[in-house]
Each structure stands twice: as structure tokens, then as C-alpha cells.
Write an enzyme that holds these catalytic residues in place. Sequence first.
Site, PDB file in Angstrom:
ATOM      1  N   GLU A   1       0.806  -1.224   0.000  1.00 35.34           N
ATOM      2  CA  GLU A   1       0.000   0.000   0.000  1.00 35.34           C
ATOM      3  C   GLU A   1       0.844   1.282   0.000  1.00 35.34           C
ATOM      4  O   GLU A   1       0.661   2.178   0.822  1.00 35.34           O
ATOM      5  CB  GLU A   1      -0.976  -0.017   1.185  1.00 35.34           C
TER       6      GLU A   1
ATOM      7  N   ASN B   1       2.151  -5.007  -3.280  1.00 36.62           N
ATOM      8  CA  ASN B   1       0.796  -5.432  -2.939  1.00 36.62           C
ATOM      9  C   ASN B   1      -0.041  -4.195  -2.606  1.00 36.62           C
ATOM     10  O   ASN B   1       0.428  -3.294  -1.906  1.00 36.62           O
ATOM     11  CB  ASN B   1       0.863  -6.362  -1.716  1.00 36.62           C
TER      12      ASN B   1
ATOM     13  N   ASP C   1     -12.017 -10.365  -1.052  1.00 31.23           N
ATOM     14  CA  ASP C   1     -13.321 -10.515  -0.398  1.00 31.23           C
ATOM     15  C   ASP C   1     -14.277  -9.508  -1.032  1.00 31.23           C
ATOM     16  O   ASP C   1     -13.845  -8.561  -1.689  1.00 31.23           O
ATOM     17  CB  ASP C   1     -13.279 -10.422   1.139  1.00 31.23           C
TER      18      ASP C   1
HETATM   19  O1  G3I Z   1      -3.549  -8.278  18.784  1.00 27.38           O
HETATM   20  C1  G3I Z   1      -4.443  -7.328  19.381  1.00 27.38           C
HETATM   21  C2  G3I Z   1      -5.007  -7.872  20.671  1.00 27.38           C
HETATM   22  O2  G3I Z   1      -3.952  -8.022  21.571  1.00 27.38           O
HETATM   23  C3  G3I Z   1      -6.051  -6.886  21.184  1.00 27.38           C
HETATM   24  O3  G3I Z   1      -6.655  -7.419  22.310  1.00 27.38           O
HETATM   25  C4  G3I Z   1      -7.117  -6.613  20.137  1.00 27.38           C
HETATM   26  C5  G3I Z   1      -8.125  -5.560  20.585  1.00 27.38           C
HETATM   27  O4  G3I Z   1      -8.666  -4.869  19.490  1.00 27.38           O
HETATM   28  O5  G3I Z   1      -6.496  -6.130  18.972  1.00 27.38           O
HETATM   29  C6  G3I Z   1      -5.570  -7.052  18.413  1.00 27.38           C
HETATM   30  O6  G3I Z   1      -5.027  -6.509  17.260  1.00 27.38           O
HETATM   31  C7  G3I Z   1      -5.869  -6.483  16.117  1.00 27.38           C
HETATM   32  C8  G3I Z   1      -5.198  -7.265  14.998  1.00 27.38           C
HETATM   33  O7  G3I Z   1      -5.968  -7.148  13.832  1.00 27.38           O
HETATM   34  C9  G3I Z   1      -5.020  -8.728  15.344  1.00 27.38           C
HETATM   35  O8  G3I Z   1      -6.248  -9.316  15.556  1.00 27.38           O
HETATM   36  C10 G3I Z   1      -6.073  -5.045  15.715  1.00 27.38           C
HETATM   37  O9  G3I Z   1      -6.837  -4.366  16.693  1.00 27.38           O
HETATM   38  C11 G3I Z   1      -6.779  -4.979  14.381  1.00 27.38           C
HETATM   39  O10 G3I Z   1      -6.801  -3.630  13.933  1.00 27.38           O
HETATM   40  C12 G3I Z   1      -6.046  -5.820  13.369  1.00 27.38           C
HETATM   41  O11 G3I Z   1      -6.753  -5.729  12.151  1.00 27.38           O
HETATM   42  C13 G3I Z   1      -6.096  -6.251  11.011  1.00 27.38           C
HETATM   43  C14 G3I Z   1      -5.848  -5.131  10.009  1.00 27.38           C
HETATM   44  O12 G3I Z   1      -5.254  -5.667   8.848  1.00 27.38           O
HETATM   45  C15 G3I Z   1      -4.928  -4.049  10.556  1.00 27.38           C
HETATM   46  O13 G3I Z   1      -4.721  -3.054   9.616  1.00 27.38           O
HETATM   47  C16 G3I Z   1      -7.016  -7.296  10.386  1.00 27.38           C
HETATM   48  O14 G3I Z   1      -7.146  -8.411  11.265  1.00 27.38           O
HETATM   49  C17 G3I Z   1      -6.433  -7.754   9.058  1.00 27.38           C
HETATM   50  O15 G3I Z   1      -7.387  -8.554   8.374  1.00 27.38           O
HETATM   51  C18 G3I Z   1      -6.123  -6.551   8.172  1.00 27.38           C
HETATM   52  O16 G3I Z   1      -5.520  -7.010   6.991  1.00 27.38           O
HETATM   53  C19 G3I Z   1      -5.210  -6.011   6.012  1.00 27.38           C
HETATM   54  C20 G3I Z   1      -3.976  -6.477   5.280  1.00 27.38           C
HETATM   55  O17 G3I Z   1      -2.926  -6.742   6.174  1.00 27.38           O
HETATM   56  C21 G3I Z   1      -3.547  -5.462   4.236  1.00 27.38           C
HETATM   57  N1  G3I Z   1      -4.636  -5.142   3.331  1.00 27.38           N
HETATM   58  C22 G3I Z   1      -5.890  -4.749   3.974  1.00 27.38           C
HETATM   59  C23 G3I Z   1      -6.324  -5.803   4.984  1.00 27.38           C
HETATM   60  C24 G3I Z   1      -7.668  -5.467   5.578  1.00 27.38           C
HETATM   61  O18 G3I Z   1      -7.591  -4.282   6.347  1.00 27.38           O
END
Ligand code: G3I
Length: 351
Positions: A162, A203, A270
Site C-alpha cells: 500500500e 501489494n 473478499d
Molecule cells: O492483537 C491485538 C489484541 O492483543 C487486542 O486485544 C485486540 C483488541 O482490538 O487487537 C488485536 O489486534 C488487532 C489485529 O488485527 C489482530 O487481531 C487489531 O486491533 C486490528 O486492527 C487488526 O486488524 C487487522 C488489520 O489488517 C490491521 O490493519 C485485520 O485483522 C487484518 O485482516 C487486516 O488485513 C489487512 C492487510 O494486512 C492489508 N490489506 C488490507 C487488509 C484489511 O484491512
Amino acid sequence: MRLRHTVPGAVALTSLAFLLIIPAAPAAAASASDTLRASARGTGVRIGTAVNTDALADEAQYRDLTAAEFNTVTAENVMKWQLTEPERGVHDWAAADRLIEFAQANGQKVRGHTLVWHSQNPDWLNEEDFTPTQLRAILRQHIFDEVRHFKGKIWHWDVVNEIFEDDGSWRDTIWLRNLGPGYVADAFRWAHQADPKAKLYVNDYNNEGINPKSDAYYDLIKQLKSEGVPVQGYGMQGHLAVQYGFPADVLDNMRRFEKLGLDTAFTEVDVRMLLPTDTAKVQAQAEGYNNLLRACLLAQRCVSYTVWGFTDKYSWVPGVFTGEGYATLMDENYVRKPAYAAVRDTLRLAA
Ligand code: G3I
């Protein structure tokens, strides 16, 4: 064999339209031959999913379906810098290592996601005022640490994620601000030195069709190639939404990158929708999944089609887009949607 070898594009498009009416069937009723993975055999395209490693550890059904349905996996989060180096110099590879063991046990290739990003960086990196010289050394160290740790086990690395805005301008990140655009070439060179056999990808999202963002990638990659930078793949995330419609010129876009000598891949597909669902939206979703898959099968060098999670139970979408969801191939009870049937049957047609 691929569609491009068997069916002219126009015929393929018409003959695939009726596949969208196939009704959903519970995953539990599936046999081994009735999977995406079995259907992809012989197509030249690997079918993948992002993996939630907590679900993988805790839930047998999730684990079984991840193994049965896919022949490549991507860590949804656990290879991101925030999780691999939570304290400076202190690495935690455990969750990612377990995913790699799972993949090896199940004959799956692993896409590494992601080395350089503006998001999900460790707190220590964001909080301290590093000089550009320090930041360059920190980024280099991070890439060598991570790529060396997984050396020989990663099929593709998403080296930069990105880096452009939708209008084609450079995204304002810690890396651009401090190092200038040259950080991209550096990142690819370092990753290549650390694991010469891994294929190295850019990517992004909204770069599937021809538009200012994909034009920016085209210009950058042309330049990087002319400088001998080891950029080898063009990754299109494929986060679509039925209410916005779907990009029309995806195959043309892929072909121009393939002409530059790159492989191509859909890396995070998705198709979300505004809730509640209805039949028209669910049918449109199947078309969205199918449009990207068809482009992949018709392209010359599209090597994989990865969905960003396969069940709504763990989809990132509702947490980010309020009022939207239902974005994956199976609902939260693992019931297959029409989109699942569309993807499976398009694969079968191409095999
Ligand atoms: O690990 C912490 C945990 O300790 C905490 O309790 C919890 C509370 O919210 O958060 C956890 O972290 C989260 C993490 O996912 C792991 O689950 C974050 O809040 C959450 O923001 C994070 O979201 C991820 C996101 O990227 C972050 O930008 C999504 O799961 C993931 O699907 C998403 O993936 C991205 C790709 O990497 C890049 N392209 C877009 C895609 C969708 O946004």
C-alpha cells in the site's frame, strides 16, 4: 490447464454466468473432491486463504477447512512487524512458525505478509524520534531478520504494501518522509539478499483495474526493472464491495504487468456488502469473486488467488466498515455461499 488454453474469453464469460444460481450447501456435506483445492488442481493457479492463527489453534473445524480447501496460506496478522518484534530486538516468531508447520504438514505454500507497511508497525518504532539514517538501518535489519528467519519457507513476500494513494501519489508514510521513494528499491534488494528464492511482490488494494494507482505501479516497476531491482510480482488485494461495482479492465491491467516480466496474484479477495443481505447482493458477490478469478485464469502469469479469510466468523470487514459484512465465501457457520460454488465451478471449468 487454464481457461486461456481451452476456452476463448468471450465464450468463458457467457458460459460461466449460469453458475451463479447454484444453491449454498453446508461445508459439512463436502467430500474431498468437492473442495476449492481439488477443483484448482490442473489450473496452474493456487487457491489460498488468509489465516487467523488464533482460530487455527482453537477450532478443529476451522483447521480442517483451512487444510482441505486451500493449497496456499497467508498469515492475516502474525508476520506483521508489530507482532514479530513487539520490543526492539526481541522477536516473537512462534505464531508464524506454527502456521508454517501447519502449511508444510498440509502441502501448502506460504505467502509472507508483509515486510514494509505504514500500519501495524511496532509501538517502539512509532514512538521514538529516529533520524533517517537510523530508520534506514532499522528497516534493513527488520527485513534481514524476518526474511532470514523464514528463509526457504516462503513462496512470495509482500515486500511493500500500500505505498500509493488512489490518485497515484506516494502515500505519506514514515518511510517516504524519512527515506524518500528509494526505500522501495532498498527493500526489494535487501529481501532478495536475505532469501534469493522467494518471489518478491508489491501489494495494494484498488490496483486491480487500470487507474491512477495501477498506473503509478506500472511506472515505478518499469523503472525498478530498468535498474535491476528484483521486483517479481504484482499483488492485487481484491477487496471489493457490491455497492461500488467491480473493475472492468482487470485482465488488461494484469497483462501490462506480465509484459514487464512479473507474475501476478490476487492476494486478499473478499466482496463485502451493505447489510442486510438480499438475493441480488449475494448474487453480485458471486460475480465479484468470479470476475477476479476469471481474470486470473485467463492471464498468462497469474499464480494464485487468495481470499482474505473464508468465513464471516473471522472476517475483518464488520470491524472496519460499519453496517457492512457477509464478505467471505462461507457464512459464520461455515455454510457455503453461492460465491463459493461460483469459484469452485469456475476452477473446475478451467482444470
Ligand atoms: O492483537 C491485538 C489484541 O492483543 C487486542 O486485544 C485486540 C483488541 O482490538 O487487537 C488485536 O489486534 C488487532 C489485529 O488485527 C489482530 O487481531 C487489531 O486491533 C486490528 O486492527 C487488526 O486488524 C487487522 C488489520 O489488517 C490491521 O490493519 C485485520 O485483522 C487484518 O485482516 C487486516 O488485513 C489487512 C492487510 O494486512 C492489508 N490489506 C488490507 C487488509 C484489511 O484491512
